[in-house]
Design an enzyme around this catalytic site. Structure first.
Site, PDB file in Angstrom:
ATOM      1  N   SER A  20       0.840  -1.196   0.000  1.00 19.19           N
ATOM      2  CA  SER A  20       0.000   0.000   0.000  1.00 19.19           C
ATOM      3  C   SER A  20       0.875   1.246   0.000  1.00 19.19           C
ATOM      4  O   SER A  20       1.905   1.311   0.679  1.00 19.19           O
ATOM      5  CB  SER A  20      -0.947  -0.007   1.202  1.00 19.19           C
ATOM      6  OG  SER A  20      -0.226  -0.108   2.410  1.00 19.19           O
TER       7      SER A  20
ATOM      8  N   ASP B  14      -6.706  -1.830   6.979  1.00 18.62           N
ATOM      9  CA  ASP B  14      -7.581  -2.916   7.411  1.00 18.62           C
ATOM     10  C   ASP B  14      -8.749  -3.086   6.437  1.00 18.62           C
ATOM     11  O   ASP B  14      -9.160  -4.209   6.120  1.00 18.62           O
ATOM     12  CB  ASP B  14      -8.127  -2.631   8.810  1.00 18.62           C
ATOM     13  CG  ASP B  14      -7.023  -2.342   9.813  1.00 18.62           C
ATOM     14  OD1 ASP B  14      -5.932  -2.922   9.671  1.00 18.62           O
ATOM     15  OD2 ASP B  14      -7.257  -1.529  10.722  1.00 18.62           O
TER      16      ASP B  14
ATOM     17  N   ALA C 168      -1.887   7.691  -0.655  1.00 23.60           N
ATOM     18  CA  ALA C 168      -2.556   8.426  -1.731  1.00 23.60           C
ATOM     19  C   ALA C 168      -2.057   8.037  -3.109  1.00 23.60           C
ATOM     20  O   ALA C 168      -2.705   8.345  -4.119  1.00 23.60           O
ATOM     21  CB  ALA C 168      -2.389   9.928  -1.524  1.00 23.60           C
TER      22      ALA C 168
END
Length: 312
Positions: A224, A256, A227
Site C-alpha cells: 500500500s 484494514d 494516496a
C-alpha cells in the site's frame, strides 16, 4: 465465509474535546466506544459490505465481554478464546482542530499455553472458512513466531491466509517455510524489513526486491502506498494500482479495509484486477468516514470504477 483473527484486540475509546488542558480537568460530552484492533476493523468492513464473516482471537475480562456484546448487538458473528487477563483499552483524545493524542494500553500478558489453547479452538472453527485474515500486533508474552505457527496450521488445512502485520512477527513468518497466501505491507514496512530505500520511480528495483528469497512462496503481495495507490506482485506478474484524489476525513483503518477487500474478492473468485480494485476501493471508502473501520457500501461501485489497475 471469511474468518478474521485478532490476537490483541482492544476497546477503542474516542474522547472529542475542544482543547486539551494539561494538568487540569478535561470534560467530554460525547464518548465513542468501539470494538477495535486491526482484525476487528476488517471484520466490521466485511459485515458492512454484506459479506459473511466470523471474528476470533483472544478476549478477556469486562472489556472483552463489552466487545463481544457489541459485536452481537451489531449482528456480527464471533467465537473468541477466553483468557484470564483483561482485554486492553486504546484511547484517542481528539482536540485542538484536528490534533489527536493517543494512549494505547499494552494489553494482557499471555503465554504459549494460551496460544496452544487457541490453536485447538481454531481447529473447531475452520469447517466453513476458506479465507483467513490475521491482523495486528501480538499480545505480550506470545513468541514472535506465533503467526508462523498459526499459518502452518492453516496451510495444512488448505486455507488461504492473508497476513497484515509488521516488524519482528512479520519477519519471523517471511524467514520461515510457512508462508501466507498474501501479505499487505506498506512501503515503509518493506524498507524496514529489507534495509533498502525504495522509490516508485524505480519499479525495476522494487520488482527485483520482491523476487528475493525473503518473499519467496507468497503468491499475493500488495504494497500500500497511501494516496499513491498500491504496487502488487501476484504470481510472476506485477501491477500498479492508481486511485482517484478524494477528500480524506480519517485515514486510520484504511489498510484494514483494504485487507477486507482482498479477503472478500478472493473468496468470491474475482480476477486479479478486480481483487486489487476491491481492496483499494474499500481503503478509499474508509478514508471518507469519520469512524475507523467504516465504509459506505452504497458508494462502492462509483469508486470501484475510478480505480485503475495496470500490469507493469
Amino acid at each position: 465465509m471469511v474468518l478474521t483473527i485478532t490476537l490483541n484486540p482492544s476497546l477503542d475509546i474516542s474522547y472529542p474535546i475542544e482543547h486539551l488542558k494539561i494538568n487540569d480537568v478535561n470534560r467530554c460530552q460525547e464518548v465513542s466506544k468501539t470494538a477495535g484492533g486491526k482484525g476487528l476493523n476488517v471484520t466490521r468492513v466485511l459485515h458492512q459490505m454484506g459479506h459473511p464473516v466470523c471474528a476470533t482471537g483472544f478476549l478477556g475480562g469486562n472489556i472483552g465481554r463489552f466487545i463481544a456484546d457489541q459485536l452481537t448487538e451489531n449482528g456480527i458473528q464471533h467465537d473468541f478464546q477466553s483468557i484470564a487477563g483483561e482485554t486492553r483499552n486504546c484511547i484517542a483524545i481528539l482536540h485542538d482542530e484536528g490534533a489527536q493524542t493517543e494512549i494505547l494500553e499494552g494489553g494482557p500478558v499471555l503465554s504459549e499455553c494460551d496460544l496452544v489453547a487457541f490453536e485447538e479452538h481454531l481447529n473447531g472453527l475452520l469447517t466453513d472458512h476458506d479465507i483467513v485474515t490475521i491482523s495486528g500486533s501480538l499480545s505480550k508474552g506470545l513468541p514472535q513466531t506465533s503467526y508462523q505457527s498459526l499459518i502452518a496450521q492453516l496451510n495444512k488445512m488448505g486455507k488461504k491466509v492473508i497476513l497484515d502485520s509488521s516488524g519482528a512477527s512479520l519477519e519471523a513468518v517471511l524467514v520461515s517455510k510457512d508462508k501466507p497466501y498474501a501479505i499487505k505491507p506498506n512501503l515503509t514496512e518493506i524498507e524496514e524489513l529489507t534495509g533498502e530505500k525504495l522509490s516508485l520511480d524505480q519499479l525495476a528495483e522494487l520488482k527485483t526486491l520482491l523476487m528475493t528469497e525473503l518473499f519467496e512462496g507468497i503468491e499475493f503481495i500488495m504494497i500500500s502506498l497511501g494516496a499513491e495507490g498500491a504496487f502488487a506482485k501476484v504470481g510472476a506478474d506485477y501491477y500498479r494500482v492508481s486511485i482517484p484524489k478524494i477528500n480524506v476525513v480519517n485515514p486510520v483503518g484504511s489498510g484494514d479495509s483494504s485487507v477486507a477487500g482482498l479477503a472478500m474478492a478472493l473468496e468470491q473468485g474475482k480476477s486479479v484486477e478486480a481483487v486489487l480494485k476491491t481492496a483499494m476501493t474499500l481503503g478509499l471508502l474508509n478514508t471518507m468516514e469519520a469512524k475507523t473501520g467504516y465504509v459506505d457500501a452504497a458508494k462502492f461501485q462509483t469508486y470501484f470504477d475510478l480505480v485503475d489497475v495496470k500490469k507493469v
